[in-house]
Design a protein around this motif. Structure first.
Motif, PDB file in Angstrom:
ATOM      1  N   LEU A  83       0.547  -1.262   0.191  1.00  7.95           N
ATOM      2  CA  LEU A  83      -0.092   0.156   0.153  1.00  7.95           C
ATOM      3  C   LEU A  83       0.448   1.683  -0.063  1.00  7.95           C
ATOM      4  N   SER A  84       2.414   1.072  -0.403  1.00  9.61           N
ATOM      5  CA  SER A  84       3.460   2.396   0.134  1.00  9.61           C
ATOM      6  C   SER A  84       2.849   3.588  -0.955  1.00  9.61           C
ATOM      7  N   GLU A  85       1.929   3.017  -1.989  1.00  9.79           N
ATOM      8  CA  GLU A  85       2.103   4.047  -3.166  1.00  9.79           C
ATOM      9  C   GLU A  85       0.431   4.974  -2.552  1.00  9.79           C
ATOM     10  N   TYR A  86      -0.335   4.912  -1.217  1.00  8.74           N
ATOM     11  CA  TYR A  86      -1.165   5.148  -0.923  1.00  8.74           C
ATOM     12  C   TYR A  86      -1.293   5.991   0.709  1.00  8.74           C
ATOM     13  N   ARG A  87       0.349   5.328   0.940  1.00  8.15           N
ATOM     14  CA  ARG A  87       0.536   5.702   2.565  1.00  8.15           C
ATOM     15  C   ARG A  87       2.232   7.418   2.596  1.00  8.15           C
ATOM     16  N   LEU A  88       0.872   8.186   3.350  1.00  6.76           N
ATOM     17  CA  LEU A  88       1.195   9.208   3.529  1.00  6.76           C
ATOM     18  C   LEU A  88       3.275   9.061   4.480  1.00  6.76           C
ATOM     19  N   ALA A  89       3.928   9.660   4.243  1.00  7.13           N
ATOM     20  CA  ALA A  89       5.383   9.453   4.847  1.00  7.13           C
ATOM     21  C   ALA A  89       5.094  10.371   5.533  1.00  7.13           C
ATOM     22  N   ARG A  90       4.553  11.693   6.089  1.00  5.25           N
ATOM     23  CA  ARG A  90       5.092  13.032   7.030  1.00  5.25           C
ATOM     24  C   ARG A  90       4.609  12.388   8.139  1.00  5.25           C
ATOM     25  N   THR A  91       5.642  12.693   9.599  1.00 12.10           N
ATOM     26  CA  THR A  91       5.682  12.293  10.575  1.00 12.10           C
ATOM     27  C   THR A  91       4.149  13.004  11.738  1.00 12.10           C
ATOM     28  N   GLU A  92       3.565  14.153  11.387  1.00 12.51           N
ATOM     29  CA  GLU A  92       2.666  14.438  12.028  1.00 12.51           C
ATOM     30  C   GLU A  92       1.733  13.790  12.517  1.00 12.51           C
ATOM     31  N   GLU A  93       0.929  13.962  13.549  1.00  7.98           N
ATOM     32  CA  GLU A  93       0.085  12.803  13.972  1.00  7.98           C
ATOM     33  C   GLU A  93      -1.361  13.101  12.989  1.00  7.98           C
ATOM     34  N   PRO A  94      -2.209  14.744  12.267  1.00  7.89           N
ATOM     35  CA  PRO A  94      -3.065  13.885  10.854  1.00  7.89           C
ATOM     36  C   PRO A  94      -2.525  13.037   9.940  1.00  7.89           C
ATOM     37  N   PHE A  95      -1.701  13.180   9.347  1.00  9.14           N
ATOM     38  CA  PHE A  95      -1.052  12.077   8.245  1.00  9.14           C
ATOM     39  C   PHE A  95      -1.046  10.894   8.146  1.00  9.14           C
ATOM     40  N   GLN A  96      -0.514  10.594   9.900  1.00 12.93           N
ATOM     41  CA  GLN A  96      -0.931   8.841  10.480  1.00 12.93           C
ATOM     42  C   GLN A  96      -2.070   8.566  10.366  1.00 12.93           C
ATOM     43  N   GLU A  97      -2.366   8.911  10.871  1.00 11.59           N
ATOM     44  CA  GLU A  97      -3.785   8.828  11.441  1.00 11.59           C
ATOM     45  C   GLU A  97      -5.245   9.065   9.638  1.00 11.59           C
ATOM     46  N   LEU A  98      -4.522   9.696   8.626  1.00 12.35           N
ATOM     47  CA  LEU A  98      -4.879   9.138   7.477  1.00 12.35           C
ATOM     48  C   LEU A  98      -4.851   8.592   7.057  1.00 12.35           C
ATOM     49  N   ASN A  99      -3.228   8.379   7.396  1.00 13.86           N
ATOM     50  CA  ASN A  99      -3.159   6.678   6.831  1.00 13.86           C
ATOM     51  C   ASN A  99      -4.128   5.795   7.429  1.00 13.86           C
ATOM     52  N   ARG A 100      -3.980   5.599   8.490  1.00 16.36           N
ATOM     53  CA  ARG A 100      -4.541   4.985   9.689  1.00 16.36           C
ATOM     54  C   ARG A 100      -6.163   4.318   9.280  1.00 16.36           C
ATOM     55  N   LYS A 101      -6.937   6.028   8.711  1.00 16.45           N
ATOM     56  CA  LYS A 101      -7.977   5.910   8.667  1.00 16.45           C
ATOM     57  C   LYS A 101      -8.539   5.228   6.998  1.00 16.45           C
ATOM     58  N   SER A 102      -7.855   5.285   6.081  1.00 16.44           N
ATOM     59  CA  SER A 102      -8.061   4.868   4.493  1.00 16.44           C
ATOM     60  C   SER A 102      -7.751   3.692   4.589  1.00 16.44           C
ATOM     61  N   ILE A 103      -6.768   2.956   5.447  1.00 14.30           N
ATOM     62  CA  ILE A 103      -6.791   1.531   4.860  1.00 14.30           C
ATOM     63  C   ILE A 103      -7.788   0.737   5.789  1.00 14.30           C
ATOM     64  N   ALA A 104      -8.464   1.957   7.632  1.00 17.12           N
ATOM     65  CA  ALA A 104      -9.596   0.860   8.102  1.00 17.12           C
ATOM     66  C   ALA A 104     -10.866   0.853   6.911  1.00 17.12           C
ATOM     67  N   LEU A 105     -10.934   1.754   6.354  1.00 18.28           N
ATOM     68  CA  LEU A 105     -11.994   1.912   5.883  1.00 18.28           C
ATOM     69  C   LEU A 105     -12.133   0.800   4.289  1.00 18.28           C
ATOM     70  N   LYS A 106     -10.814   0.961   4.257  1.00 12.81           N
ATOM     71  CA  LYS A 106     -10.816  -0.149   2.142  1.00 12.81           C
ATOM     72  C   LYS A 106     -11.089  -1.652   2.848  1.00 12.81           C
ATOM     73  N   VAL A 107      -9.887  -1.843   4.545  1.00 19.07           N
ATOM     74  CA  VAL A 107     -10.502  -2.946   4.908  1.00 19.07           C
ATOM     75  C   VAL A 107     -12.189  -4.044   5.717  1.00 19.07           C
ATOM     76  N   ILE A 108     -12.557  -2.757   6.027  1.00 19.03           N
ATOM     77  CA  ILE A 108     -14.123  -2.672   5.809  1.00 19.03           C
ATOM     78  C   ILE A 108     -15.050  -3.073   4.704  1.00 19.03           C
ATOM     79  N   LEU A 109     -14.698  -2.186   4.001  1.00 16.33           N
ATOM     80  CA  LEU A 109     -15.422  -1.978   2.680  1.00 16.33           C
ATOM     81  C   LEU A 109     -14.978  -3.900   1.822  1.00 16.33           C
ATOM     82  N   SER A 110     -13.700  -4.037   2.194  1.00 16.32           N
ATOM     83  CA  SER A 110     -13.352  -6.170   1.701  1.00 16.32           C
ATOM     84  C   SER A 110     -13.914  -7.228   2.272  1.00 16.32           C
TER      85      SER A 110
END
Length: 209
Positions: A83-110
């Protein structure tokens, strides 16, 4: 709409083929890179090539499979490396949180293909999807303050509007499913949401990294 623009066609490469490239790379780096390069070039020149390739393999193998359902199921098996193409590298919490939330949504949809036939379970899953959509949008709003320049902010805002539009379409498709029982329409609508989630990640990445 051409085949190259359908959500299934655009997701065949990241969900089915990229994990195969990653596995092949562990055995033969040169062959994997050559194959990836050739297929990427073909997809860029002829959008939908990857879909046609996989569909042809399925036909040749005489496998009876709903490719929309298969791609949706496989989304849940994608590792974070793939998933590295769709993962944000910036370390600030909102960016890391967006990584987590995007993966979570896609896993639920799957999970939809496995749960759609059990009405009680599926209704609970729909609630989870609605909550995951809201959480994702909340984080995108938070990231707004990190985005430099008016044009970049507008680009992310546009992606967010498109995501909301497809979220509403997904809701409409669910209502139609409970009336008519067309599960394939739900699979396609879920794939649109996955594609829109990926588009948000790519846009944020391009404007903030």
């Amino acid at each position: 709409m051409t085949m190259g623009e359908t959500p299934t066609a655009t997701l065949v490469l990241p969900i089915i083929l990229r994990p195969i490239f990653a596995q092949l790379e562990r055995r033969d780096v040169g062959a994997a890179q050559s194959l990836r390069s050739a297929i990427l070039k073909s997809e860029q020149t002829n959008p939908g090539f990857c879909y046609d390739l996989v569909a042809a393999i399925i036909r040749r193998a005489e496998i009876n499979v709903n490719i929309n359902e298969a791609v949706l199921r496989l989304q849940g098996n994608i590792s974070e490396v793939d998933l590295s193409e769709y993962r944000l590298a910036r370390t600030e919490e909102p960016f890391q949180e967006l990584n987590r939330k995007s993966i979570a949504l896609k896993v639920i949809l799957s999970r939809i293909p496995d749960e759609i036939t059990d009405r009680k379970t599926f209704l609970e899953t729909i609630k989870e999807i609605a909550s995951a959509i809201k959480k994702l949008l909340d984080v995108v709003n938070e990231i707004g303050s990190f985005i430099p320049g008016v044009t970049s902010k507008q680009a992310v805002e546009q992606r967010k509007k498109e995501f909301v539009k497809y979220s509403k379409k997904f809701s409409t498709t669910l209502k139609e499913y409970f009336k008519e029982g067309q599960s394939n329409a739900v699979f396609v609508s879920a794939l649109y949401l996955i594609r829109q989630t990926n588009q948000i990640m790519l846009t944020v990445k391009s404007k903030c990294e």
